[in-house]
Motif scaffolding. Structure first.
Motif, PDB file in Angstrom:
ATOM      1  N   ASP A  72       8.391  -3.390   0.558  1.00  0.00           N
ATOM      2  CA  ASP A  72       7.797  -2.042   0.579  1.00  0.00           C
ATOM      3  C   ASP A  72       7.085  -1.766  -0.745  1.00  0.00           C
ATOM      4  O   ASP A  72       7.639  -2.050  -1.807  1.00  0.00           O
ATOM      5  N   GLY A  95       1.722  -3.395  -1.705  1.00  0.00           N
ATOM      6  CA  GLY A  95       0.267  -3.254  -1.657  1.00  0.00           C
ATOM      7  C   GLY A  95      -0.371  -3.811  -0.394  1.00  0.00           C
ATOM      8  O   GLY A  95      -1.576  -4.056  -0.359  1.00  0.00           O
ATOM      9  N   LYS A  96       0.412  -3.951   0.669  1.00  0.00           N
ATOM     10  CA  LYS A  96      -0.141  -4.511   1.912  1.00  0.00           C
ATOM     11  C   LYS A  96      -1.217  -3.607   2.509  1.00  0.00           C
ATOM     12  O   LYS A  96      -2.270  -4.092   2.919  1.00  0.00           O
ATOM     13  N   SER A  97      -0.954  -2.287   2.551  1.00  0.00           N
ATOM     14  CA  SER A  97      -1.962  -1.385   3.150  1.00  0.00           C
ATOM     15  C   SER A  97      -3.238  -1.408   2.315  1.00  0.00           C
ATOM     16  O   SER A  97      -4.348  -1.475   2.864  1.00  0.00           O
ATOM     17  N   ASP A 137      -0.672  -5.923   9.101  1.00  0.00           N
ATOM     18  CA  ASP A 137       0.165  -5.455   7.996  1.00  0.00           C
ATOM     19  C   ASP A 137       1.608  -5.566   8.501  1.00  0.00           C
ATOM     20  O   ASP A 137       2.076  -4.694   9.206  1.00  0.00           O
ATOM     21  N   ARG A 170       6.171   2.186  -7.871  1.00  0.00           N
ATOM     22  CA  ARG A 170       4.997   2.604  -7.088  1.00  0.00           C
ATOM     23  C   ARG A 170       5.408   3.564  -5.975  1.00  0.00           C
ATOM     24  O   ARG A 170       4.740   4.560  -5.731  1.00  0.00           O
ATOM     25  N   ASN A 180       4.319   7.645  -5.635  1.00  0.00           N
ATOM     26  CA  ASN A 180       3.322   7.984  -4.608  1.00  0.00           C
ATOM     27  C   ASN A 180       3.865   8.555  -3.309  1.00  0.00           C
ATOM     28  O   ASN A 180       3.101   8.875  -2.419  1.00  0.00           O
ATOM     29  N   ARG A 181       5.167   8.691  -3.181  1.00  0.00           N
ATOM     30  CA  ARG A 181       5.703   9.118  -1.880  1.00  0.00           C
ATOM     31  C   ARG A 181       6.703  10.249  -2.044  1.00  0.00           C
ATOM     32  O   ARG A 181       7.477  10.268  -2.989  1.00  0.00           O
ATOM     33  N   GLY A 209       1.546 -10.357  -6.938  1.00  0.00           N
ATOM     34  CA  GLY A 209       1.188  -8.964  -6.659  1.00  0.00           C
ATOM     35  C   GLY A 209       1.400  -8.012  -7.822  1.00  0.00           C
ATOM     36  O   GLY A 209       1.133  -6.821  -7.703  1.00  0.00           O
ATOM     37  N   PRO A 267      -5.135  -4.206  -8.014  1.00  0.00           N
ATOM     38  CA  PRO A 267      -5.562  -4.434  -6.632  1.00  0.00           C
ATOM     39  C   PRO A 267      -6.768  -5.370  -6.538  1.00  0.00           C
ATOM     40  O   PRO A 267      -6.851  -6.210  -5.643  1.00  0.00           O
ATOM     41  N   ILE A 281      -5.774  -9.074  -7.028  1.00  0.00           N
ATOM     42  CA  ILE A 281      -5.040  -9.541  -5.841  1.00  0.00           C
ATOM     43  C   ILE A 281      -6.029  -9.772  -4.692  1.00  0.00           C
ATOM     44  O   ILE A 281      -5.998 -10.812  -4.024  1.00  0.00           O
TER      45      ILE A 281
END
Ligand SMILES: Nc1ncnc2c1ncn2[C@@H]1O[C@H](COP(=O)(O)OP(=O)(O)O)[C@@H](O)[C@H]1O
Ligand SMILES: Cc1cn([C@H]2C[C@H](O)[C@@H](COP(=O)(O)OP(=O)(O)O)O2)c(=O)[nH]c1=O
Length: 209
Positions: free
Chosen positions: A15, A18-20, A99, A147, A151-152, A189, A193, A196
């Motif tokens: 989680d 940075g997949k999205s 993803d 991260r 951000n959440r 990773g 961004p 990567i």
């Protein structure tokens, strides 16, 4: 190495790895090069995926074995559904970017039960479609946690530091077990961004005709 015009690419990672972000950057890059791209994710937003998300939020309780089974069912629907199934999308010439795919089950469900059982339970999906490449964005769990917190508003069932460490170790275990039959590409990773995305593009471009 297999060279084709439309690929099936699975992005994997813990989680917050940075997949999205990378799905979007890779989609943009492929689109600029004239490819038809279908980007999608698991758990899906379809009927089984919605139930899974409810469980992950803690709204519905379920045993870990049932969660593992639901991921298998969501995945089969995602492959085979006549409207949005990715088998059809590939036949139509789309490059499909996923993803998360079955390695997520090996890592996350394998953290709570026998990993070989999870691999067995996913055999049908692997037989239907094996990714041309599984790209593992390898982020240190501490960075990923930072991260997520930055951000959440809400942190889900699997998102604790200890669990992210365990999940990362299960990813590595699954890659080791399946390296003879799966294409696996590990990317560092813990970088920007853009760096990567550059490495991911280098790998993908090498597989395209
Ligand atoms: N390489 C990176 N460096 C710093 N922050 C990143 C990087 N990649 C993604 N982020 C940020 O971290 C958060 C999680 O990224 P996201 O792409 O949603 O990860 P995932 O889909 O793997 O959970 C987002 O807020 C995103 O903007
Ligand atoms: C696809 C999949 C996801 N998951 C988990 C990983 C995530 O914690 C959660 C939700 O996935 P996702 O929405 O991709 O979360 P994130 O963007 O934070 O990576 O579902 C499994 O446990 N097994 C699976 O097979």
């Amino acid at each position: 190495m297999k060279q084709r015009n439309n690929l099936f690419i699975a992005l994997e990672g813990i989680d917050g790895s940075g997949k999205s972000t990378q799905t979007k950057l890779l989609t943009d890059q492929l689109t600029r090069q004239g490819h038809k791209v279908y980007s999608t994710f698991e758990p899906t937003n379809n009927y089984i995926g919605k139930l899974i998300r409810d469980i992950l939020k803690g709204n519905t309780k379920a045993d870990y074995r049932i969660i593992a089974g639901l991921f298998v069912a969501d995945r089969l629907d995602h492959l085979l559904n006549e409207e949005y199934g990715i088998v059809k999308k590939l036949e139509e010439g789309f490059t499909v970017i996923m993803d998360r795919y079955y390695f997520s089950s090996y890592a996350y469900q394998g953290a709570h039960m026998d990993i070989d059982w999870v691999i067995q339970a996913n055999a049908m999906s692997a037989n239907i479609l094996r990714p041309d490449v599984n790209i593992f964005i390898d982020v240190s769990p501490e960075i990923s946690m930072q991260r997520l917190h930055a951000n959440r508003d809400t942190i889900e069932l699997f998102e604790t530091l200890d669990n992210l460490k365990l999940v990362r170790s299960k990813y590595l275990e699954a890659f080791e077990k399946l390296k003879a039959v799966e294409q696996i590409c590990t990317i560092d990773g813990d970088r920007t961004p853009e760096l990567i995305a550059g490495d991911i593009w280098q790998k993908v471009a090498s597989m395209l005709t």
